[in-house]
Design a protein around this motif. Structure first.
Motif, PDB file in Angstrom:
ATOM      1  N   SER A  88       0.825  -1.207   0.000  1.00  0.00           N
ATOM      2  CA  SER A  88       0.000   0.000   0.000  1.00  0.00           C
ATOM      3  C   SER A  88       0.856   1.253   0.000  1.00  0.00           C
ATOM      4  CB  SER A  88      -0.904   0.027   1.233  1.00  0.00           C
ATOM      5  OG  SER A  88      -1.786  -1.072   1.241  1.00  0.00           O
ATOM      6  N   GLN A  89       0.555   2.135  -0.934  1.00  0.00           N
ATOM      7  CA  GLN A  89       1.158   3.461  -0.927  1.00  0.00           C
ATOM      8  C   GLN A  89       0.009   4.437  -0.732  1.00  0.00           C
ATOM      9  OE1 GLN A  89       3.977   2.373  -4.569  1.00  0.00           O
ATOM     10  NE2 GLN A  89       4.386   4.432  -3.800  1.00  0.00           N
ATOM     11  N   HIS A  90       0.007   5.100   0.387  1.00  0.00           N
ATOM     12  CA  HIS A  90      -1.172   5.864   0.788  1.00  0.00           C
ATOM     13  C   HIS A  90      -1.297   7.184   0.043  1.00  0.00           C
ATOM     14  CE1 HIS A  90      -1.288   2.815   3.791  1.00  0.00           C
ATOM     15  NE2 HIS A  90      -0.125   3.176   4.253  1.00  0.00           N
ATOM     16  N   GLY A 141       4.842   7.113   2.118  1.00  0.00           N
ATOM     17  CA  GLY A 141       4.554   5.935   2.914  1.00  0.00           C
ATOM     18  C   GLY A 141       4.448   4.673   2.069  1.00  0.00           C
ATOM     19  N   CYS A 142       4.871   3.559   2.674  1.00  0.00           N
ATOM     20  CA  CYS A 142       4.741   2.241   2.056  1.00  0.00           C
ATOM     21  C   CYS A 142       4.520   1.223   3.159  1.00  0.00           C
ATOM     22  CB  CYS A 142       5.982   1.885   1.251  1.00  0.00           C
ATOM     23  SG  CYS A 142       5.976   0.196   0.612  1.00  0.00           S
ATOM     24  N   ASN A 143       3.447   0.482   3.046  1.00  0.00           N
ATOM     25  CA  ASN A 143       3.181  -0.610   3.974  1.00  0.00           C
ATOM     26  C   ASN A 143       2.910  -1.888   3.198  1.00  0.00           C
ATOM     27  OD1 ASN A 143       2.136   1.965   5.631  1.00  0.00           O
ATOM     28  ND2 ASN A 143       2.730   0.350   7.048  1.00  0.00           N
ATOM     29  N   TYR A 144       3.297  -3.013   3.770  1.00  0.00           N
ATOM     30  CA  TYR A 144       3.112  -4.290   3.096  1.00  0.00           C
ATOM     31  C   TYR A 144       2.438  -5.251   4.049  1.00  0.00           C
ATOM     32  CZ  TYR A 144       7.242  -5.577   5.772  1.00  0.00           C
ATOM     33  OH  TYR A 144       8.119  -5.798   6.793  1.00  0.00           O
ATOM     34  N   SER A 145       1.864  -6.291   3.477  1.00  0.00           N
ATOM     35  CA  SER A 145       1.067  -7.191   4.300  1.00  0.00           C
ATOM     36  C   SER A 145       1.708  -8.562   4.491  1.00  0.00           C
ATOM     37  CB  SER A 145      -0.316  -7.382   3.672  1.00  0.00           C
ATOM     38  OG  SER A 145      -0.188  -8.025   2.416  1.00  0.00           O
ATOM     39  N   LYS A 190       6.105  -2.430  12.092  1.00  0.00           N
ATOM     40  CA  LYS A 190       5.037  -1.643  11.459  1.00  0.00           C
ATOM     41  C   LYS A 190       4.799  -2.068  10.014  1.00  0.00           C
ATOM     42  CE  LYS A 190       5.634   2.552  14.259  1.00  0.00           C
ATOM     43  NZ  LYS A 190       5.848   4.023  14.227  1.00  0.00           N
ATOM     44  N   PHE A 191       5.527  -3.063   9.550  1.00  0.00           N
ATOM     45  CA  PHE A 191       5.423  -3.512   8.151  1.00  0.00           C
ATOM     46  C   PHE A 191       5.549  -2.303   7.209  1.00  0.00           C
ATOM     47  CE2 PHE A 191       4.193  -7.892   8.881  1.00  0.00           C
ATOM     48  CZ  PHE A 191       3.689  -7.856  10.171  1.00  0.00           C
ATOM     49  N   SER A 192       6.504  -1.452   7.502  1.00  0.00           N
ATOM     50  CA  SER A 192       6.615  -0.230   6.706  1.00  0.00           C
ATOM     51  C   SER A 192       8.028  -0.056   6.139  1.00  0.00           C
ATOM     52  CB  SER A 192       6.247   0.999   7.539  1.00  0.00           C
ATOM     53  OG  SER A 192       7.242   1.265   8.511  1.00  0.00           O
ATOM     54  N   ASN A 227       9.149   3.396   4.537  1.00  0.00           N
ATOM     55  CA  ASN A 227       8.874   4.743   4.037  1.00  0.00           C
ATOM     56  C   ASN A 227      10.104   5.373   3.410  1.00  0.00           C
ATOM     57  OD1 ASN A 227       6.357   4.314   5.091  1.00  0.00           O
ATOM     58  ND2 ASN A 227       6.516   5.847   6.714  1.00  0.00           N
TER      59      ASN A 227
END
Lengths: 115, 116
Positions: free
Chosen positions: A5-7, A22-26, A71-73, A75
């Motif tokens: 996810s890039q918000h 931001g970048c989050n992954y699952s 945080k699975f991030s 950034n």
């Protein structure tokens, strides 16, 4: 399903402003993380990547990113942007779960830096 | 040295026609990937080749899509009976062999496909 996810889809900054995308992954488990950039009319190219070691990674053109596993991030940051940083930025992940065989990309963030 | 090259740069075709897209990877790279970038979406993995191993076709969206890699080098992505939803930029990438997945994938310029 595994996802990235890039918000921020669009970001507009003035020159010299600070940038954080931001970048989050699952994914769980072992991951490798990448930031790619696509300048107008050019190929995708690697900005930086993390696969082990120091979670603070420095890349080209003054960019850096911090891997925060809890945080699975991952950034992306730059202290002072330039007009030439105008581009589209993609976060990507591969994981041991999928044999590292494919990159899963976020939908990208378009950055416009005004002079 | 030379990067990943793709041809054609642009392709316009009529719905129902077959198209072939070509990718020349960086010399010495044993891994080759195809991705698709559709309008408003990120890059979507299609298929992966590694040396002489069977390819990972898990990302191909339908059986109209196929790819081959001859002699461990050049690859061709074929789309049969094209549909308008196949319109996208098709990107090829190559890398040295996977070693924990940290190898950088180098991308080509892409082929922009428009299906009318």
């Amino acid at each position: 399903a595994q996802s990235v996810s890039q918000h921020n889809h669009h970001v507009i900054l003035s020159e010299a402003a600070s940038l954080e995308l931001g970048c989050n992954y699952s994914y769980g488990g072992t991951v490798n993380l990448f930031w790619y950039v696509q300048y107008p009319g050019q190929h995708l190219q690697l900005l930086l990547k993390y696969f082990s070691g120091d979670p603070l990674v420095k890349g080209i053109k003054g960019f850096e990113a911090e891997f925060i596993k809890s945080k699975f991030s991952f950034n992306l940051r730059k202290p002072s942007v330039q007009w030439s940083d105008t581009a589209e930025y993609f976060c990507a992940v591969n994981s041991k779960n999928t044999g590292f065989q494919k990159l899963v990309f976020g939908t990208g963030t378009r950055l416009l830096v005004s002079p | 040295g030379a990067g990943v090259s793709q041809s054609p740069s642009n392709k316009v075709t009529e719905k129902g026609k077959d198209v072939e897209l070509r990718c020349d990877p960086i010399s010495g790279h044993t891994a080759l990937y195809w991705y698709r970038q559709s309008l408003g979406q990120g890059l979507e993995f299609l298929i992966y080749f590694q040396g002489n191993s069977a390819p990972d076709k898990s990302g191909l969206p339908s059986d109209r899509f196929s790819a081959e890699r001859t002699g461990g080098s050049v690859s061709t992505l074929t789309i049969q009976r094209t549909q308008q939803e196949d319109s996208a930029v098709y990107l090829c990438a190559s890398s040295r062999s996977l070693a924990g997945g940290g190898e950088t994938q180098y991308f080509g310029p892409g082929t922009r496909l428009l299906v009318l």
